[in-house]
Design a protein around this motif. Structure first.
Motif, PDB file in Angstrom:
ATOM      1  N   LEU A   1       0.829  -1.206   0.000  1.00  0.00           N
ATOM      2  CA  LEU A   1       0.000   0.000   0.000  1.00  0.00           C
ATOM      3  C   LEU A   1       0.862   1.255   0.000  1.00  0.00           C
ATOM      4  N   PHE A   2       2.008   1.206   0.681  1.00  0.00           N
ATOM      5  CA  PHE A   2       2.910   2.354   0.679  1.00  0.00           C
ATOM      6  C   PHE A   2       3.550   2.546  -0.696  1.00  0.00           C
ATOM      7  N   ILE A   3       3.862   1.465  -1.400  1.00  0.00           N
ATOM      8  CA  ILE A   3       4.395   1.581  -2.760  1.00  0.00           C
ATOM      9  C   ILE A   3       3.368   2.270  -3.658  1.00  0.00           C
ATOM     10  N   SER A   4       2.102   1.887  -3.537  1.00  0.00           N
ATOM     11  CA  SER A   4       1.044   2.533  -4.330  1.00  0.00           C
ATOM     12  C   SER A   4       0.983   4.023  -4.034  1.00  0.00           C
ATOM     13  N   ASP A   5       1.097   4.360  -2.761  1.00  0.00           N
ATOM     14  CA  ASP A   5       1.078   5.761  -2.348  1.00  0.00           C
ATOM     15  C   ASP A   5       2.270   6.511  -2.941  1.00  0.00           C
ATOM     16  N   CYS A   6       3.430   5.890  -2.938  1.00  0.00           N
ATOM     17  CA  CYS A   6       4.631   6.516  -3.506  1.00  0.00           C
ATOM     18  C   CYS A   6       4.484   6.725  -5.015  1.00  0.00           C
ATOM     19  N   LEU A   7       3.951   5.746  -5.709  1.00  0.00           N
ATOM     20  CA  LEU A   7       3.768   5.890  -7.150  1.00  0.00           C
ATOM     21  C   LEU A   7       2.779   7.004  -7.472  1.00  0.00           C
ATOM     22  N   ASN A   8       1.788   7.192  -6.616  1.00  0.00           N
ATOM     23  CA  ASN A   8       0.852   8.296  -6.814  1.00  0.00           C
ATOM     24  C   ASN A   8       1.544   9.646  -6.635  1.00  0.00           C
ATOM     25  N   GLN A   9       2.589   9.697  -5.834  1.00  0.00           N
ATOM     26  CA  GLN A   9       3.360  10.929  -5.657  1.00  0.00           C
ATOM     27  C   GLN A   9       4.174  11.262  -6.915  1.00  0.00           C
ATOM     28  N   LEU A  10       4.458  10.253  -7.728  1.00  0.00           N
ATOM     29  CA  LEU A  10       5.314  10.436  -8.905  1.00  0.00           C
ATOM     30  C   LEU A  10       4.523  10.646 -10.196  1.00  0.00           C
ATOM     31  N   VAL A  11       3.238  10.943 -10.088  1.00  0.00           N
ATOM     32  CA  VAL A  11       2.372  11.074 -11.259  1.00  0.00           C
ATOM     33  C   VAL A  11       2.832  12.195 -12.190  1.00  0.00           C
ATOM     34  N   LYS A  12       3.351  13.282 -11.647  1.00  0.00           N
ATOM     35  CA  LYS A  12       3.721  14.446 -12.468  1.00  0.00           C
ATOM     36  C   LYS A  12       5.103  14.301 -13.101  1.00  0.00           C
ATOM     37  N   ASN A  13       5.661  13.087 -13.106  1.00  0.00           N
ATOM     38  CA  ASN A  13       6.953  12.785 -13.726  1.00  0.00           C
ATOM     39  C   ASN A  13       8.087  13.696 -13.253  1.00  0.00           C
ATOM     40  N   PRO A  14       8.344  13.732 -11.949  1.00  0.00           N
ATOM     41  CA  PRO A  14       9.470  14.540 -11.481  1.00  0.00           C
ATOM     42  C   PRO A  14      10.801  13.895 -11.872  1.00  0.00           C
ATOM     43  N   THR A  15      11.861  14.689 -11.823  1.00  0.00           N
ATOM     44  CA  THR A  15      13.183  14.125 -12.068  1.00  0.00           C
ATOM     45  C   THR A  15      13.535  13.194 -10.914  1.00  0.00           C
ATOM     46  N   ARG A  16      14.608  12.444 -11.090  1.00  0.00           N
ATOM     47  CA  ARG A  16      15.019  11.492 -10.045  1.00  0.00           C
ATOM     48  C   ARG A  16      15.300  12.204  -8.728  1.00  0.00           C
ATOM     49  N   LYS A  17      15.960  13.340  -8.785  1.00  0.00           N
ATOM     50  CA  LYS A  17      16.297  14.084  -7.570  1.00  0.00           C
ATOM     51  C   LYS A  17      15.040  14.610  -6.871  1.00  0.00           C
ATOM     52  N   GLU A  18      14.107  15.165  -7.650  1.00  0.00           N
ATOM     53  CA  GLU A  18      12.845  15.648  -7.083  1.00  0.00           C
ATOM     54  C   GLU A  18      12.034  14.494  -6.497  1.00  0.00           C
ATOM     55  N   ALA A  19      12.033  13.361  -7.197  1.00  0.00           N
ATOM     56  CA  ALA A  19      11.299  12.189  -6.718  1.00  0.00           C
ATOM     57  C   ALA A  19      11.894  11.685  -5.409  1.00  0.00           C
ATOM     58  N   SER A  20      13.191  11.712  -5.313  1.00  0.00           N
ATOM     59  CA  SER A  20      13.848  11.280  -4.081  1.00  0.00           C
ATOM     60  C   SER A  20      13.428  12.157  -2.906  1.00  0.00           C
ATOM     61  N   LYS A  21      13.371  13.469  -3.136  1.00  0.00           N
ATOM     62  CA  LYS A  21      12.936  14.392  -2.076  1.00  0.00           C
ATOM     63  C   LYS A  21      11.471  14.134  -1.706  1.00  0.00           C
ATOM     64  N   LEU A  22      10.629  13.969  -2.730  1.00  0.00           N
ATOM     65  CA  LEU A  22       9.195  13.724  -2.492  1.00  0.00           C
ATOM     66  C   LEU A  22       8.969  12.464  -1.660  1.00  0.00           C
ATOM     67  N   LEU A  23       9.626  11.375  -2.052  1.00  0.00           N
ATOM     68  CA  LEU A  23       9.386  10.104  -1.379  1.00  0.00           C
ATOM     69  C   LEU A  23      10.024  10.060   0.005  1.00  0.00           C
ATOM     70  N   THR A  24      11.151  10.724   0.177  1.00  0.00           N
ATOM     71  CA  THR A  24      11.751  10.791   1.511  1.00  0.00           C
ATOM     72  C   THR A  24      10.844  11.567   2.456  1.00  0.00           C
ATOM     73  N   THR A  25      10.298  12.674   1.968  1.00  0.00           N
ATOM     74  CA  THR A  25       9.354  13.445   2.780  1.00  0.00           C
ATOM     75  C   THR A  25       8.123  12.616   3.106  1.00  0.00           C
ATOM     76  N   ARG A  26       7.622  11.897   2.110  1.00  0.00           N
ATOM     77  CA  ARG A  26       6.432  11.051   2.325  1.00  0.00           C
ATOM     78  C   ARG A  26       6.710   9.941   3.329  1.00  0.00           C
ATOM     79  N   ALA A  27       7.907   9.373   3.288  1.00  0.00           N
ATOM     80  CA  ALA A  27       8.263   8.299   4.223  1.00  0.00           C
ATOM     81  C   ALA A  27       8.337   8.808   5.655  1.00  0.00           C
ATOM     82  N   LEU A  28       8.750  10.062   5.827  1.00  0.00           N
ATOM     83  CA  LEU A  28       8.916  10.613   7.170  1.00  0.00           C
ATOM     84  C   LEU A  28       7.669  11.327   7.687  1.00  0.00           C
ATOM     85  N   ASP A  29       6.658  11.505   6.830  1.00  0.00           N
ATOM     86  CA  ASP A  29       5.403  12.121   7.278  1.00  0.00           C
ATOM     87  C   ASP A  29       4.772  11.301   8.387  1.00  0.00           C
ATOM     88  N   SER A  30       3.946  11.966   9.189  1.00  0.00           N
ATOM     89  CA  SER A  30       3.236  11.214  10.233  1.00  0.00           C
ATOM     90  C   SER A  30       2.180  10.331   9.570  1.00  0.00           C
TER      91      SER A  30
END
Length: 174
Positions: free
Chosen positions: A75-104
């Motif tokens: 379920l977390f993988i699905s959530d992460c893939l939904n964060q990547l819908v706007k096709n960010p670069t690898r660096k932007e995606a890394s920031k997005l997913l790290t933030t998502r992983a550390l969210d409450s």
């Protein structure tokens, strides 16, 4: 055809909180997870390998406590893939997913946890803290490894991963 289950279901030597087991993880992030042997697959590898096959299933028979961890990670993988819908670069995606992983996030037993019917709440506050730390550590490692799998060739996400972002495993989301 039945869904794929965790290979860690028969392992009884690991600590269980509620009805989720604290499985070993190959990671450099700090947390309560025991270290996994470097030459064997851990629960993160298993979740990434089984995600695309299991996300087609609306029903999933739980055969052990490791399956509950697997469900959460899928379920977390699905959530992460939904964060990547706007096709960010690898660096932007890394920031997005790290933030998502550390969210409450909600734990089993919390009113906003989507799978309370399948998960038992931690027995006390210290167990809840330990489970939160473990899931945070697992989410961080999963986000790091997912980036490596989704951004293989160029600076755009792989269409072979992104085509699964609309699928809802068990019709649930985190």
């Amino acid at each position: 055809m039945p869904a794929y289950h965790s290979q860690f279901n028969d392992k009884t030597e690991y600590r269980t909180i509620g009805n989720m087991v604290i499985l070993p993880i190959k990671t450099k992030d700090r947390g309560p997870a025991p270290p996994a042997p470097p030459n064997e697959d851990d629960i993160i590898d298993e979740a990434l390998d089984l995600f695309r096959a299991n996300c087609f299933f609306r029903n999933f028979e739980i055969k052990g406590n490791a399956d509950r961890v697997l469900i959460y990670l899928i379920l977390f993988i699905s959530d992460c893939l939904n964060q990547l819908v706007k096709n960010p670069t690898r660096k932007e995606a890394s920031k997005l997913l790290t933030t998502r992983a550390l969210d409450s996030f909600a734990l089993p037993g919390d009113p906003t946890f989507p799978l309370n019917a399948l998960y038992a709440a931690p027995s006390d506050r210290s167990d809840a803290t330990l489970l939160r730390q473990y899931l945070t550590q697992a989410r961080q490692e999963l986000a790091n490894r997912l980036i490596d799998r989704v951004y293989v060739v160029d600076n755009k996400p792989s269409k072979w991963w992104m085509c699964f972002q609309k699928r809802k495993f068990m019709n649930k989301s985190l």
